[in-house]
Design a protein around this motif. Sequence first.
Motif: not given
Length: 153
Positions: A18-20, A45-46, A64-66
């Motif tokens: 996810c790399f949130d 992950n979207g 898109v930013e991640r």
Amino acid sequence: MAEKARAAGRRVVLANGCFDLLHVGHVRYLEDARALGDLLIVGVNGDDAVRRLKGPGRPLMPAVERAEMLAALRAVDHVVVFEDDTADRLVALLRPAVHAKGTDYTAESVPERASVLAAGGRVAIAGDAKQHSTRDVIAEILARFGRDRAARR
């Protein structure tokens, strides 16, 4: 890209998550994953998948930013956003030699394990011991600045 890399004799590595909220645990995971091969592709992950996987209030940043932040890391060669909860379809499409997951998994518990093996790859665990998480970073921010202060910003 993966096909051309394989044709050139390069080993393709896939990492996903996810790399949130990018933190040092993510960086160490991706650096270790990159060391497993010649080309690192990162699947992100979207937004809908993150909501399903992580719950209300997530993601903190749009996909898109991640993806843009991950693409800026020197260890990362390519980034792709995918909408599924697992990277099984991405594994089938890219057929990586290595699918790297973080240390919160074991080689046996990786959700995409069967897909990786079916595609002729292997599963590897990468990164340092699970001492960092987005959930913990969020909790620390709230502890230091309070829910009310954070909500007003």
